[in-house]
Design a protein around this motif. Structure first.
Motif, PDB file in Angstrom:
ATOM      1  N   PRO A 198      15.837  -8.117 -24.363  1.00 37.75           N
ATOM      2  CA  PRO A 198      16.587  -9.370 -24.287  1.00 37.75           C
ATOM      3  C   PRO A 198      17.689  -9.274 -23.233  1.00 37.75           C
ATOM      4  CG  PRO A 198      16.269  -8.699 -26.576  1.00 37.75           C
ATOM      5  CD  PRO A 198      15.832  -7.549 -25.718  1.00 37.75           C
ATOM      6  N   SER A 199      18.036 -10.383 -22.652  1.00 39.48           N
ATOM      7  CA  SER A 199      19.084 -10.403 -21.623  1.00 39.48           C
ATOM      8  C   SER A 199      20.333  -9.684 -22.117  1.00 39.48           C
ATOM      9  CB  SER A 199      19.435 -11.845 -21.255  1.00 39.48           C
ATOM     10  OG  SER A 199      18.362 -12.441 -20.575  1.00 39.48           O
ATOM     11  N   GLY A 200      20.881  -8.849 -21.259  1.00 36.87           N
ATOM     12  CA  GLY A 200      22.065  -8.079 -21.603  1.00 36.87           C
ATOM     13  C   GLY A 200      21.762  -6.734 -22.221  1.00 36.87           C
ATOM     14  N   ASN A 201      20.485  -6.500 -22.560  1.00 37.54           N
ATOM     15  CA  ASN A 201      20.058  -5.216 -23.132  1.00 37.54           C
ATOM     16  C   ASN A 201      20.994  -4.808 -24.275  1.00 37.54           C
ATOM     17  OD1 ASN A 201      18.730  -2.820 -23.567  1.00 37.54           O
ATOM     18  ND2 ASN A 201      19.335  -1.853 -21.645  1.00 37.54           N
ATOM     19  N   PRO A 202      21.026  -5.607 -25.369  1.00 43.18           N
ATOM     20  CA  PRO A 202      22.030  -5.375 -26.425  1.00 43.18           C
ATOM     21  C   PRO A 202      21.956  -4.003 -27.084  1.00 43.18           C
ATOM     22  CG  PRO A 202      20.329  -6.939 -27.131  1.00 43.18           C
ATOM     23  CD  PRO A 202      20.165  -6.760 -25.664  1.00 43.18           C
ATOM     24  N   LYS A 203      20.806  -3.362 -27.072  1.00 43.81           N
ATOM     25  CA  LYS A 203      20.703  -2.036 -27.694  1.00 43.81           C
ATOM     26  C   LYS A 203      20.848  -0.901 -26.678  1.00 43.81           C
ATOM     27  CE  LYS A 203      17.976  -3.380 -31.730  1.00 43.81           C
ATOM     28  NZ  LYS A 203      19.031  -3.034 -32.700  1.00 43.81           N
ATOM     29  N   ASN A 204      21.159  -1.257 -25.419  1.00 44.78           N
ATOM     30  CA  ASN A 204      21.383  -0.259 -24.363  1.00 44.78           C
ATOM     31  C   ASN A 204      20.216   0.720 -24.233  1.00 44.78           C
ATOM     32  OD1 ASN A 204      24.040  -1.194 -23.647  1.00 44.78           O
ATOM     33  ND2 ASN A 204      24.794  -0.262 -25.533  1.00 44.78           N
ATOM     34  N   LEU A 205      19.035   0.196 -24.185  1.00 44.16           N
ATOM     35  CA  LEU A 205      17.833   1.023 -24.084  1.00 44.16           C
ATOM     36  C   LEU A 205      17.580   1.396 -22.632  1.00 44.16           C
ATOM     37  CD1 LEU A 205      15.614  -1.000 -26.568  1.00 44.16           C
ATOM     38  CD2 LEU A 205      16.968   1.056 -27.034  1.00 44.16           C
ATOM     39  N   THR A 206      17.191   2.643 -22.424  1.00 44.91           N
ATOM     40  CA  THR A 206      16.970   3.133 -21.052  1.00 44.91           C
ATOM     41  C   THR A 206      15.633   3.840 -20.873  1.00 44.91           C
ATOM     42  OG1 THR A 206      18.121   5.191 -21.611  1.00 44.91           O
ATOM     43  CG2 THR A 206      19.438   3.412 -20.603  1.00 44.91           C
ATOM     44  N   ASP A 207      15.082   4.396 -21.959  1.00 45.84           N
ATOM     45  CA  ASP A 207      13.836   5.154 -21.863  1.00 45.84           C
ATOM     46  C   ASP A 207      13.226   5.263 -23.255  1.00 45.84           C
ATOM     47  OD1 ASP A 207      15.473   7.008 -23.134  1.00 45.84           O
ATOM     48  OD2 ASP A 207      15.709   8.267 -21.351  1.00 45.84           O
ATOM     49  N   MET A 208      12.120   5.991 -23.383  1.00 47.14           N
ATOM     50  CA  MET A 208      11.448   6.086 -24.673  1.00 47.14           C
ATOM     51  C   MET A 208      12.317   6.809 -25.699  1.00 47.14           C
ATOM     52  SD  MET A 208       8.644   4.451 -24.050  1.00 47.14           S
ATOM     53  CE  MET A 208       7.711   4.747 -25.559  1.00 47.14           C
ATOM     54  N   GLU A 209      13.036   7.830 -25.263  1.00 51.17           N
ATOM     55  CA  GLU A 209      13.890   8.570 -26.188  1.00 51.17           C
ATOM     56  C   GLU A 209      14.978   7.678 -26.764  1.00 51.17           C
ATOM     57  OE1 GLU A 209      12.918   9.589 -23.277  1.00 51.17           O
ATOM     58  OE2 GLU A 209      12.037  11.590 -23.464  1.00 51.17           O
ATOM     59  N   SER A 210      15.517   6.783 -25.960  1.00 58.83           N
ATOM     60  CA  SER A 210      16.566   5.888 -26.456  1.00 58.83           C
ATOM     61  C   SER A 210      16.009   4.910 -27.486  1.00 58.83           C
ATOM     62  CB  SER A 210      17.227   5.137 -25.294  1.00 58.83           C
ATOM     63  OG  SER A 210      16.333   4.198 -24.705  1.00 58.83           O
ATOM     64  N   ILE A 211      14.748   4.547 -27.349  1.00 59.38           N
ATOM     65  CA  ILE A 211      14.122   3.680 -28.357  1.00 59.38           C
ATOM     66  C   ILE A 211      14.018   4.435 -29.675  1.00 59.38           C
ATOM     67  CG2 ILE A 211      12.017   2.433 -28.987  1.00 59.38           C
ATOM     68  CD1 ILE A 211      11.507   2.024 -25.984  1.00 59.38           C
ATOM     69  N   ALA A 212      13.547   5.677 -29.604  1.00 54.19           N
ATOM     70  CA  ALA A 212      13.424   6.490 -30.816  1.00 54.19           C
ATOM     71  C   ALA A 212      14.771   6.677 -31.496  1.00 54.19           C
ATOM     72  CB  ALA A 212      12.805   7.842 -30.468  1.00 54.19           C
ATOM     73  N   ALA A 213      15.819   6.932 -30.714  1.00 52.92           N
ATOM     74  CA  ALA A 213      17.143   7.200 -31.280  1.00 52.92           C
ATOM     75  C   ALA A 213      17.765   5.963 -31.902  1.00 52.92           C
ATOM     76  CB  ALA A 213      18.063   7.770 -30.196  1.00 52.92           C
ATOM     77  N   SER A 214      17.470   4.785 -31.344  1.00 52.86           N
ATOM     78  CA  SER A 214      18.109   3.551 -31.806  1.00 52.86           C
ATOM     79  C   SER A 214      17.379   2.898 -32.965  1.00 52.86           C
ATOM     80  CB  SER A 214      18.195   2.546 -30.652  1.00 52.86           C
ATOM     81  OG  SER A 214      16.888   2.077 -30.323  1.00 52.86           O
ATOM     82  N   GLY A 215      16.117   3.255 -33.154  1.00 52.33           N
ATOM     83  CA  GLY A 215      15.326   2.578 -34.179  1.00 52.33           C
ATOM     84  C   GLY A 215      14.901   1.178 -33.767  1.00 52.33           C
ATOM     85  N   ALA A 216      14.958   0.881 -32.473  1.00 51.64           N
ATOM     86  CA  ALA A 216      14.569  -0.440 -31.989  1.00 51.64           C
ATOM     87  C   ALA A 216      13.088  -0.695 -32.249  1.00 51.64           C
ATOM     88  CB  ALA A 216      14.862  -0.542 -30.489  1.00 51.64           C
ATOM     89  N   LYS A 217      12.758  -1.974 -32.476  1.00 50.40           N
ATOM     90  CA  LYS A 217      11.371  -2.374 -32.691  1.00 50.40           C
ATOM     91  C   LYS A 217      10.661  -2.440 -31.336  1.00 50.40           C
ATOM     92  CE  LYS A 217      12.674  -6.087 -34.803  1.00 50.40           C
ATOM     93  NZ  LYS A 217      12.644  -7.407 -35.480  1.00 50.40           N
ATOM     94  N   LEU A 218       9.647  -1.603 -31.167  1.00 50.27           N
ATOM     95  CA  LEU A 218       8.946  -1.466 -29.899  1.00 50.27           C
ATOM     96  C   LEU A 218       7.614  -2.206 -29.926  1.00 50.27           C
ATOM     97  CD1 LEU A 218       8.402  -0.072 -27.107  1.00 50.27           C
ATOM     98  CD2 LEU A 218       7.476   1.857 -28.425  1.00 50.27           C
ATOM     99  N   ALA A 219       7.286  -2.858 -28.827  1.00 51.19           N
ATOM    100  CA  ALA A 219       5.954  -3.422 -28.624  1.00 51.19           C
ATOM    101  C   ALA A 219       5.304  -2.699 -27.450  1.00 51.19           C
ATOM    102  CB  ALA A 219       6.033  -4.917 -28.335  1.00 51.19           C
TER     103      ALA A 219
END
Length: 298
Positions: free
Chosen positions: A142-163
């Motif tokens: 989403p605009s602004g990257n609210p979860k500050n995601l940068t790579d696959m590891e950051s997705i794993a660490a944040s618990g963000a819902k990935l598609a």
């Protein structure tokens, strides 16, 4: 699955009666080689018919339909290469990405035109041509990257819902990193998942995501800087190629010979794929061979 024809640089479509359409489709089936089991003569049969059938997955800017025409960087390469092999017409069959290799194995088409990543598991199922593109991964958020995601590891660490797209290499990354992922059938479905809130992030090749954002200016999304995914400490350097059946060595070798004339000439390469957003950064690294990638090396 839908079927699209292109010859030269344009797609010819006709509105005709149903009976005539059936006759036309029957004639196409008769002249294409997907039912030809004699692989030793496959290349010659394609030349005799003047037609080859390729499977594509509708991923821009590799191979996709736009205004009823089949287009994209991989399509442009195939127009050039197959015409040099004496095959002037290419018939495109649109399928989900995850269905491309099974469709190839089932003789629904003669090759896969999708910039498919060369991976060891895939090399066990099909024969990859020489690399056509180097690429990296990016994230649509989403605009602004609210979860500050940068790579696959950051997705794993944040618990963000990935598609991720079914069958795409990013799905493999998610599996290996134990990241739960919603599977989508197409890049558009991935972007829709982010804009609707069903996913926090959609992972795909950087050039595909940037193409989507640039061609959907109203979408409330951003695309992160590209990165090379790291799995178990190993950088996953990516390269995509055209895919053939494992016993179709004559066609594969002839294709590679013509491809080398293009990838060894940056100016010619960019003349063909540059209009689709590709630069010299995507030009294949000669040291990154299909043999290395098929064995998991880099």
């Amino acid at each position: 699955m839908t079927r699209t024809l292109f010859r030269g640089t344009s797609v010819q479509r006709s509105s005709i009666a149903l009976a005539a359409t059936a006759l036309f489709v029957g004639s196409i089936t008769a002249c294409t080689s997907t039912n030809n089991s004699d692989t030793a003569d496959h290349l010659q049969s394609l030349r005799d018919a003047g037609t080859i059938t390729v499977g594509f997955a509708g991923e821009a800017p590799y191979s996709f339909e736009e205004n009823g025409q089949l287009t994209g960087a991989t399509v442009a390469l195939h127009r050039e290469i197959f015409s040099q092999l004496g095959i002037e017409t290419v018939e495109g069959v649109n399928a989900d990405f995850g269905s491309l290799i099974p469709g190839l194995q089932a003789n629904r088409f003669d090759a896969v035109s999708a910039g498919m990543s060369i991976l060891p598991k895939r090399c066990e199922q099909a024969a990859f041509g020489d690399p056509e593109f180097n690429y990296t991964t990016a994230l649509m958020v989403p605009s602004g990257n609210p979860k500050n995601l940068t790579d696959m590891e950051s997705i794993a660490a944040s618990g963000a819902k990935l598609a991720t797209m079914t069958g795409a290499v990013e799905s493999d990354y998610a599996d290996q990193l134990a990241i739960p992922a919603v599977q989508v059938a197409s890049p558009q479905d991935g972007m829709d998942a982010v804009t609707s809130g069903r996913a926090d992030v959609f992972a795909l090749t950087a050039i595909s995501l940037n193409w989507m954002k640039n061609n959907n200016p109203g979408a409330d999304v951003d695309v992160t800087d590209s990165f090379v995914a790291v799995i178990n400490g190993i950088p996953q350097v990516g390269a995509g190629a055209t895919v053939f059946r494992t016993d179709d060595t004559e066609l594969l070798n002839a294709y590679n010979e013509e491809l080398a004339k293009i990838t060894s000439d940056p100016q010619k390469y960019l003349e063909i794929v540059g209009p689709f957003g590709f630069t010299e950064n995507e030009l294949p690294d000669p040291a990154l061979t299909t043999e290395k990638l098929c064995t998991g090396g880099a």
